[in-house]
Design a protein around this motif. Structure first.
Motif, PDB file in Angstrom:
ATOM      1  N   THR A  26       0.845  -1.322   0.032  1.00  0.00           N
ATOM      2  CA  THR A  26       0.041  -0.101  -0.082  1.00  0.00           C
ATOM      3  C   THR A  26       0.969   1.258   0.023  1.00  0.00           C
ATOM      4  O   THR A  26       1.838   1.339   0.982  1.00  0.00           O
ATOM      5  N   ILE A  27       0.580   2.094  -0.798  1.00  0.00           N
ATOM      6  CA  ILE A  27       1.315   3.252  -0.891  1.00  0.00           C
ATOM      7  C   ILE A  27       0.299   4.469  -1.028  1.00  0.00           C
ATOM      8  O   ILE A  27      -0.543   4.487  -1.644  1.00  0.00           O
ATOM      9  N   GLU A  28       0.359   5.535   0.069  1.00  0.00           N
ATOM     10  CA  GLU A  28      -0.268   6.596   0.289  1.00  0.00           C
ATOM     11  C   GLU A  28      -0.029   7.805  -0.379  1.00  0.00           C
ATOM     12  O   GLU A  28       1.146   7.934  -1.090  1.00  0.00           O
ATOM     13  N   LYS A  29      -0.920   8.705  -0.682  1.00  0.00           N
ATOM     14  CA  LYS A  29      -0.627   9.992  -1.367  1.00  0.00           C
ATOM     15  C   LYS A  29       0.515  10.782  -1.106  1.00  0.00           C
ATOM     16  O   LYS A  29       0.593  10.824   0.349  1.00  0.00           O
ATOM     17  N   GLY A  30       1.488  11.235  -1.544  1.00  0.00           N
ATOM     18  CA  GLY A  30       2.482  12.061  -1.022  1.00  0.00           C
ATOM     19  C   GLY A  30       3.560  11.305  -0.668  1.00  0.00           C
ATOM     20  O   GLY A  30       4.752  11.925  -0.476  1.00  0.00           O
ATOM     21  N   MET A  31       3.417   9.942  -0.616  1.00  0.00           N
ATOM     22  CA  MET A  31       4.740   9.273  -0.293  1.00  0.00           C
ATOM     23  C   MET A  31       5.971   9.306  -1.184  1.00  0.00           C
ATOM     24  O   MET A  31       5.666   9.412  -2.393  1.00  0.00           O
ATOM     25  N   VAL A  32       7.308   9.333  -0.673  1.00  0.00           N
ATOM     26  CA  VAL A  32       8.304   9.093  -1.695  1.00  0.00           C
ATOM     27  C   VAL A  32       8.765   7.651  -1.282  1.00  0.00           C
ATOM     28  O   VAL A  32       9.107   7.301  -0.286  1.00  0.00           O
ATOM     29  N   PHE A  33       8.211   6.470  -2.071  1.00  0.00           N
ATOM     30  CA  PHE A  33       8.391   5.148  -1.639  1.00  0.00           C
ATOM     31  C   PHE A  33       9.441   4.399  -2.487  1.00  0.00           C
ATOM     32  O   PHE A  33       9.336   4.440  -3.586  1.00  0.00           O
ATOM     33  N   GLY A  34      10.279   3.860  -1.595  1.00  0.00           N
ATOM     34  CA  GLY A  34      11.402   3.151  -2.189  1.00  0.00           C
ATOM     35  C   GLY A  34      11.130   1.628  -2.122  1.00  0.00           C
ATOM     36  O   GLY A  34      10.746   1.062  -1.291  1.00  0.00           O
ATOM     37  N   LEU A  35      11.313   1.013  -3.323  1.00  0.00           N
ATOM     38  CA  LEU A  35      11.411  -0.590  -3.401  1.00  0.00           C
ATOM     39  C   LEU A  35      12.948  -0.992  -3.616  1.00  0.00           C
ATOM     40  O   LEU A  35      13.835  -0.522  -4.303  1.00  0.00           O
ATOM     41  N   LEU A  36      13.315  -1.411  -2.137  1.00  0.00           N
ATOM     42  CA  LEU A  36      14.519  -1.994  -2.064  1.00  0.00           C
ATOM     43  C   LEU A  36      14.576  -3.487  -2.257  1.00  0.00           C
ATOM     44  O   LEU A  36      13.949  -4.323  -2.007  1.00  0.00           O
ATOM     45  N   GLY A  37      16.131  -3.828  -2.653  1.00  0.00           N
ATOM     46  CA  GLY A  37      16.142  -5.002  -2.642  1.00  0.00           C
ATOM     47  C   GLY A  37      17.491  -5.529  -3.763  1.00  0.00           C
ATOM     48  O   GLY A  37      17.892  -4.779  -4.481  1.00  0.00           O
ATOM     49  N   PRO A  38      18.144  -6.555  -3.251  1.00  0.00           N
ATOM     50  CA  PRO A  38      19.176  -7.096  -4.309  1.00  0.00           C
ATOM     51  C   PRO A  38      18.877  -7.422  -5.606  1.00  0.00           C
ATOM     52  O   PRO A  38      17.606  -7.298  -5.974  1.00  0.00           O
ATOM     53  N   ASN A  39      19.642  -7.212  -6.586  1.00  0.00           N
ATOM     54  CA  ASN A  39      19.623  -7.686  -8.010  1.00  0.00           C
ATOM     55  C   ASN A  39      18.674  -9.060  -7.921  1.00  0.00           C
ATOM     56  O   ASN A  39      18.942  -9.972  -7.328  1.00  0.00           O
ATOM     57  N   GLY A  40      17.724  -8.980  -8.796  1.00  0.00           N
ATOM     58  CA  GLY A  40      16.774 -10.310  -8.972  1.00  0.00           C
ATOM     59  C   GLY A  40      15.717 -10.441  -7.902  1.00  0.00           C
ATOM     60  O   GLY A  40      14.944 -11.386  -7.830  1.00  0.00           O
ATOM     61  N   SER A  41      15.352  -9.260  -7.125  1.00  0.00           N
ATOM     62  CA  SER A  41      14.481  -9.339  -5.967  1.00  0.00           C
ATOM     63  C   SER A  41      13.176  -9.259  -6.355  1.00  0.00           C
ATOM     64  O   SER A  41      12.140  -9.489  -5.871  1.00  0.00           O
ATOM     65  N   GLY A  42      12.785  -8.848  -7.708  1.00  0.00           N
ATOM     66  CA  GLY A  42      11.363  -8.345  -8.277  1.00  0.00           C
ATOM     67  C   GLY A  42      11.035  -6.940  -8.215  1.00  0.00           C
ATOM     68  O   GLY A  42       9.995  -6.687  -8.424  1.00  0.00           O
ATOM     69  N   LYS A  43      12.158  -5.997  -8.133  1.00  0.00           N
ATOM     70  CA  LYS A  43      11.694  -4.411  -8.085  1.00  0.00           C
ATOM     71  C   LYS A  43      11.166  -3.919  -9.395  1.00  0.00           C
ATOM     72  O   LYS A  43      10.095  -3.809  -9.591  1.00  0.00           O
ATOM     73  N   THR A  44      12.078  -4.432 -10.512  1.00  0.00           N
ATOM     74  CA  THR A  44      11.622  -4.282 -11.866  1.00  0.00           C
ATOM     75  C   THR A  44      10.179  -4.897 -12.102  1.00  0.00           C
ATOM     76  O   THR A  44       9.500  -4.402 -13.034  1.00  0.00           O
ATOM     77  N   THR A  45      10.221  -6.365 -11.916  1.00  0.00           N
ATOM     78  CA  THR A  45       8.871  -6.759 -12.241  1.00  0.00           C
ATOM     79  C   THR A  45       7.763  -6.166 -11.585  1.00  0.00           C
ATOM     80  O   THR A  45       6.803  -6.207 -12.377  1.00  0.00           O
ATOM     81  N   THR A  46       7.945  -5.777 -10.338  1.00  0.00           N
ATOM     82  CA  THR A  46       6.722  -5.243  -9.914  1.00  0.00           C
ATOM     83  C   THR A  46       6.308  -4.061 -10.666  1.00  0.00           C
ATOM     84  O   THR A  46       5.127  -3.649 -10.837  1.00  0.00           O
ATOM     85  N   LEU A  47       7.351  -3.019 -10.865  1.00  0.00           N
ATOM     86  CA  LEU A  47       6.994  -1.731 -11.516  1.00  0.00           C
ATOM     87  C   LEU A  47       6.361  -2.218 -13.091  1.00  0.00           C
ATOM     88  O   LEU A  47       5.589  -1.384 -13.416  1.00  0.00           O
ATOM     89  N   GLY A  48       6.936  -3.116 -13.723  1.00  0.00           N
ATOM     90  CA  GLY A  48       6.297  -3.551 -14.894  1.00  0.00           C
ATOM     91  C   GLY A  48       4.995  -3.755 -15.215  1.00  0.00           C
ATOM     92  O   GLY A  48       4.072  -3.609 -15.721  1.00  0.00           O
ATOM     93  N   MET A  49       4.415  -4.792 -13.789  1.00  0.00           N
ATOM     94  CA  MET A  49       2.937  -5.103 -13.717  1.00  0.00           C
ATOM     95  C   MET A  49       2.289  -3.873 -13.220  1.00  0.00           C
ATOM     96  O   MET A  49       1.160  -3.599 -13.831  1.00  0.00           O
TER      97      MET A  49
END
Length: 298
Positions: A26-49
């Motif tokens: 869940t991401i609320e209005k006005g947040m600067v939200f960081g997706l953190l994780g090592p390479n291959g953790s699913g960050k770009t996959t999440t953004l793509g979806m």
């Protein structure tokens, strides 16, 4: 609570490989939200979806409290992977093309180029730009339709220290305007400087979500020094609000509670006839907390 983005059981599989597993976010209005994780953790996959580039295997997501649709996508400015523009066209001409594609007015071109510090190079060909300038033009492109949400995938990747600082300052400026930002990165120091909240992914699984301030609360310390550290330590043992005193070569590092401030410590030392030669608050390290989260979930 107004959620800009909410994912429910979001899952992506490629054959036997699970790139993302049952992500609730869940991401609320006005947040600067960081997706953190090592390479291959699913960050770009999440953004793509969530940008409808990749179809989920299971689960789903909502933008602005509703199922994703064409209108909600228009409210999102995104940068995924490498900036892609026509190399022989100027920044201004490239943004004219972007404006036509996005069906937005060209009147904001000079405004967004000024915002990212490229107005003086607006007529120079894209091919003459440095990597940092190319990244800034990509941010200008994402800002062109004035979206309330920005999604940035590794925006400082490959940049030199000066370029990293420039992109950081632009992100902070965008955030101060009230936009919600979702930022994927593995540079923890940068995330700590710009993000209000974050989550940690590893092998497609969410290990943690919370605010940066809360995550670092147990790391916050106060460093203090006087001419005689032994005398200082003896005095501080009588001051309420100190949980622990760690003696280092040149300073004492204090873990505090009950809102004990540097001002109160300074006043206490003055009353005891001691003069602080060093007194500062340390905010903690997101890198240290990140490693702690990973170790706790081994």
């Amino acid at each position: 609570m107004e959620y800009i983005l909410e994912t429910k059981g979001l899952t992506k599989k490629y054959g036997r490989l699970t790139a993302l597993n049952n992500l609730d976010l869940t991401i609320e209005k006005g947040m600067v939200f960081g997706l953190l994780g090592p390479n291959g953790s699913g960050k770009t996959t999440t953004l793509g979806m969530i940008l409808d580039v990749t179809r989920p295997t299971a689960g789903g997501y909502e933008w602005f409290g509703k199922a994703p649709h064409a209108d909600s996508r228009k409210k999102i400015g995104a940068i995924l992977e490498t900036p892609c523009f026509y190399p022989y066209l100027s920044a201004a001409r490239n943004l004219h093309i972007v404006a036509k594609i996005k069906e937005c007015p060209t009147s904001r071109i000079d405004e967004v180029l000024t915002e990212v510090g490229l107005i003086e190079r607006k007529n120079d060909p894209f091919k003459t730009y440095s990597l940092g300038m190319k990244q800034r033009l990509a941010i200008a492109s994402a800002l062109l339709a004035d979206p309330p949400v920005m999604i940035l995938d590794e925006p400082t990747n490959g940049l030199d220290p000066q370029g990293i600082v420039e992109i950081r300052e632009i992100i902070q400026q965008i955030a101060s305007s009230g936009k919600t930002i979702v930022l994927a990165s593995h540079l923890l120091d940068e995330v700590q400087k710009v993000c209000s909240d974050f989550c940690v992914l590893r092998k497609g699984v969410k290990l943690y979500q919370g605010s940066v301030e809360e995550a670092l609360s147990d790391q916050k310390t106060i460093e203090v020094a006087t001419a005689d550290l032994n005398q200082l330590e003896e005095a501080l043992n009588n001051l309420s609000g100190i949980k622990n005193i760690e003696k280092q070569p040149d300073v004492l590092s204090l873990t505090t509670e009950n809102g004990l401030t540097t001002e109160k410590i300074n006043s206490f030392l003055f009353e005891k006839g001691l003069t602080a030669t060093h007194l500062s608050r340390k905010g903690g390290s997101l890198e240290k907390q990140f490693l702690k989260i990973l170790n706790e979930n081994d």
